[in-house]
Design a protein around this motif. Sequence first.
Motif, PDB file in Angstrom:
ATOM      1  N   UNK A 133       3.063  80.617 -23.833  1.00 23.63           N
ATOM      2  CA  UNK A 133       3.020  81.521 -24.982  1.00 23.63           C
ATOM      3  C   UNK A 133       1.601  81.904 -25.387  1.00 23.63           C
ATOM      4  N   UNK A 134       0.610  81.212 -24.838  1.00 26.01           N
ATOM      5  CA  UNK A 134      -0.765  81.581 -25.138  1.00 26.01           C
ATOM      6  C   UNK A 134      -1.069  82.993 -24.627  1.00 26.01           C
ATOM      7  N   UNK A 135      -0.264  83.476 -23.647  1.00 25.31           N
ATOM      8  CA  UNK A 135      -0.439  84.827 -23.109  1.00 25.31           C
ATOM      9  C   UNK A 135       0.596  85.811 -23.636  1.00 25.31           C
ATOM     10  N   UNK A 136       1.438  85.359 -24.554  1.00 28.36           N
ATOM     11  CA  UNK A 136       2.515  86.198 -25.095  1.00 28.36           C
ATOM     12  C   UNK A 136       1.974  87.091 -26.206  1.00 28.36           C
ATOM     13  N   UNK A 184       1.108  84.495 -32.150  1.00 26.43           N
ATOM     14  CA  UNK A 184      -0.238  84.427 -32.723  1.00 26.43           C
ATOM     15  C   UNK A 184      -0.879  83.094 -32.379  1.00 26.43           C
ATOM     16  N   UNK A 185      -2.190  83.013 -32.544  1.00 23.48           N
ATOM     17  CA  UNK A 185      -2.911  81.764 -32.273  1.00 23.48           C
ATOM     18  C   UNK A 185      -2.428  80.651 -33.187  1.00 23.48           C
ATOM     19  N   UNK A 186      -2.124  81.023 -34.445  1.00 20.85           N
ATOM     20  CA  UNK A 186      -1.642  80.018 -35.403  1.00 20.85           C
ATOM     21  C   UNK A 186      -0.276  79.477 -34.989  1.00 20.85           C
ATOM     22  N   UNK A 187       0.609  80.360 -34.561  1.00 22.16           N
ATOM     23  CA  UNK A 187       1.940  79.934 -34.109  1.00 22.16           C
ATOM     24  C   UNK A 187       1.837  79.046 -32.879  1.00 22.16           C
ATOM     25  N   UNK A 188       0.938  79.417 -31.974  1.00 23.82           N
ATOM     26  CA  UNK A 188       0.749  78.631 -30.759  1.00 23.82           C
ATOM     27  C   UNK A 188       0.325  77.203 -31.112  1.00 23.82           C
ATOM     28  N   UNK A 189      -0.637  77.062 -32.017  1.00 26.16           N
ATOM     29  CA  UNK A 189      -1.132  75.737 -32.409  1.00 26.16           C
ATOM     30  C   UNK A 189      -0.035  74.913 -33.065  1.00 26.16           C
ATOM     31  N   UNK A 190       0.745  75.540 -33.958  1.00 20.30           N
ATOM     32  CA  UNK A 190       1.822  74.829 -34.650  1.00 20.30           C
ATOM     33  C   UNK A 190       2.857  74.321 -33.661  1.00 20.30           C
ATOM     34  N   UNK A 191       3.289  75.216 -32.755  1.00 20.30           N
ATOM     35  CA  UNK A 191       4.311  74.839 -31.776  1.00 20.30           C
ATOM     36  C   UNK A 191       3.803  73.759 -30.828  1.00 20.30           C
ATOM     37  N   UNK A 192       2.531  73.860 -30.457  1.00 17.58           N
ATOM     38  CA  UNK A 192       2.012  72.878 -29.526  1.00 17.58           C
ATOM     39  C   UNK A 192       1.736  71.543 -30.207  1.00 17.58           C
ATOM     40  N   UNK A 193       1.355  71.578 -31.465  1.00 17.12           N
ATOM     41  CA  UNK A 193       1.143  70.327 -32.201  1.00 17.12           C
ATOM     42  C   UNK A 193       2.439  69.523 -32.302  1.00 17.12           C
ATOM     43  N   UNK A 194       3.562  70.223 -32.412  1.00 20.97           N
ATOM     44  CA  UNK A 194       4.864  69.542 -32.443  1.00 20.97           C
ATOM     45  C   UNK A 194       5.095  68.781 -31.140  1.00 20.97           C
ATOM     46  N   UNK A 217      -9.810  76.340 -22.314  1.00 17.74           N
ATOM     47  CA  UNK A 217     -10.012  76.104 -23.751  1.00 17.74           C
ATOM     48  C   UNK A 217      -8.793  75.452 -24.387  1.00 17.74           C
ATOM     49  N   UNK A 218      -7.602  75.953 -24.067  1.00 15.78           N
ATOM     50  CA  UNK A 218      -6.398  75.424 -24.697  1.00 15.78           C
ATOM     51  C   UNK A 218      -5.992  74.072 -24.129  1.00 15.78           C
ATOM     52  N   UNK A 219      -6.299  73.825 -22.868  1.00 12.64           N
ATOM     53  CA  UNK A 219      -6.075  72.479 -22.330  1.00 12.64           C
ATOM     54  C   UNK A 219      -7.027  71.488 -23.001  1.00 12.64           C
ATOM     55  N   UNK A 220      -8.260  71.901 -23.245  1.00 13.73           N
ATOM     56  CA  UNK A 220      -9.193  71.035 -23.969  1.00 13.73           C
ATOM     57  C   UNK A 220      -8.649  70.696 -25.350  1.00 13.73           C
ATOM     58  N   UNK A 221      -8.087  71.702 -26.006  1.00 18.77           N
ATOM     59  CA  UNK A 221      -7.505  71.482 -27.332  1.00 18.77           C
ATOM     60  C   UNK A 221      -6.347  70.486 -27.257  1.00 18.77           C
ATOM     61  N   UNK A 222      -5.441  70.730 -26.310  1.00 16.48           N
ATOM     62  CA  UNK A 222      -4.268  69.862 -26.175  1.00 16.48           C
ATOM     63  C   UNK A 222      -4.691  68.426 -25.880  1.00 16.48           C
ATOM     64  N   UNK A 223      -5.614  68.248 -24.948  1.00 14.91           N
ATOM     65  CA  UNK A 223      -6.035  66.900 -24.570  1.00 14.91           C
ATOM     66  C   UNK A 223      -6.780  66.191 -25.706  1.00 14.91           C
ATOM     67  N   UNK A 224      -7.569  66.943 -26.456  1.00 18.75           N
ATOM     68  CA  UNK A 224      -8.306  66.346 -27.574  1.00 18.75           C
ATOM     69  C   UNK A 224      -7.354  65.867 -28.666  1.00 18.75           C
ATOM     70  N   UNK A 225      -6.417  66.733 -29.054  1.00 14.62           N
ATOM     71  CA  UNK A 225      -5.463  66.366 -30.101  1.00 14.62           C
ATOM     72  C   UNK A 225      -4.542  65.254 -29.611  1.00 14.62           C
ATOM     73  N   UNK A 226      -4.104  65.354 -28.349  1.00 13.46           N
ATOM     74  CA  UNK A 226      -3.227  64.315 -27.799  1.00 13.46           C
ATOM     75  C   UNK A 226      -3.927  62.960 -27.816  1.00 13.46           C
ATOM     76  N   UNK A 227      -5.177  62.913 -27.383  1.00 16.76           N
ATOM     77  CA  UNK A 227      -5.926  61.650 -27.351  1.00 16.76           C
ATOM     78  C   UNK A 227      -6.042  61.053 -28.739  1.00 16.76           C
ATOM     79  N   UNK A 228      -6.313  61.909 -29.730  1.00 20.86           N
ATOM     80  CA  UNK A 228      -6.418  61.429 -31.116  1.00 20.86           C
ATOM     81  C   UNK A 228      -5.093  60.867 -31.614  1.00 20.86           C
TER      82      UNK A 228
END
Length: 281
Positions: A59-62, A66-76, A135-146
Motif C-alpha cells: 500500500x505504500x505505492x497505492x 496516505x502516509x498516515x494511513x500506511x503508518x497506522x495500518x503497519x503499526x497494527x 526507507x519504509x523497511x527501516x521504519x518497520x524494523x526500527x519500530x518492530x525492534x522497539x
Amino acid sequence: MHRNHKLYHFLVERTWSLTENWYESLDKENSLGVYASNDPLVIDKVKQQNHEFHIRFCKVFDNNESSEQFSIHFDEWINSISKDEEHLNTPIDVILHEFFVTQNQYLDLIEEFVRTSSETYSQETINRWNRVVIKNFNYVMTVFTREYHAHSQLRLKAQQELIIELSSPIISLSSSLALLPIVGEIDTDRARFILENTLNQCVDKGIRHLLLDLSGVVIIDTMVAHQIFQLIESLSLIGVKATLSGIRPEIAQTAIQIGIDFSKTSIVSSLEQAIATSKTY
C-alpha cells in the motif's frame, strides 16, 4: 511522487508468491525460533503473518493510501507480531535478517516490473521507488525492534516474578502453622517480595506461627538482613509468631553488626528443632 497504480497492482498480485518463495528460501536447519518450527500450525501462522505484511506494505505505492494511513495500518501489524509468543522466542537478529531478505524481494520485484513493463521509467523514478522501499523497511524494523524489546522486558519481568514467587513458598503444616524455606541468593528485590508475599499469605491463610528457615541461604548483605528481620517484626504486628532456624554464622554476624535485636525473636539451630517446638500450634 512515488505512488504508482500499476506498480501497486503488480506487487499485490505477487503477495502469496512472495510469501511462498520467502518460506522456501529459509534455512530451517540453521535457523532458530519460529522459522525452524516443524509444527504445521506454526508454519501456517507465520505464512499468514508474512502475507499480511505484504498486503500492508504494498500500500505504500497505492494512490488511495496516505502516509498516515500506511503508518497506522503497519503499526497494527508490528504490534501484533512483536508480542507474538513464537516471535518472542526467536532471537531479534534472526528476525531482522528475514526483514532484510524480504526487503531484497521488493527491490528485485521493482527491477522485474521495470524490465517487463510496456512503459519506460526514468532512473530517477526507479531510484525513488527503491528509496521508498528501503526507507519504509527501516521504519518497520526500527519500530518492530522497539516493540519487541518492550514486550520481551515485560515477559522477562513476569517470569522473574514467577520464579521469585515459586522460590519463596509458604507451606502450610497445619491450620495455623506454616513453613517458609528460603533457598539461594537473596537480593534486595527478592527480599522485598518475600516481605510482601509472606505477610499477605499469612493473613489469607490464617497463619499464627511461621517457621522461617534460612539454612539454604549462604550469604546476604546488610540491607537484605535488615529486611528479613523487618519481616519478623511485621509478622508480630499482624499476630504471627516467627521462629528462625538455620542461621549461618556469617548471617548472624551481619545481623549483629547492623544492630538487629534478637531478644524478642524465637531462634533455633535447625528446622527439625523448629518443628519440634511448634507442636502446640
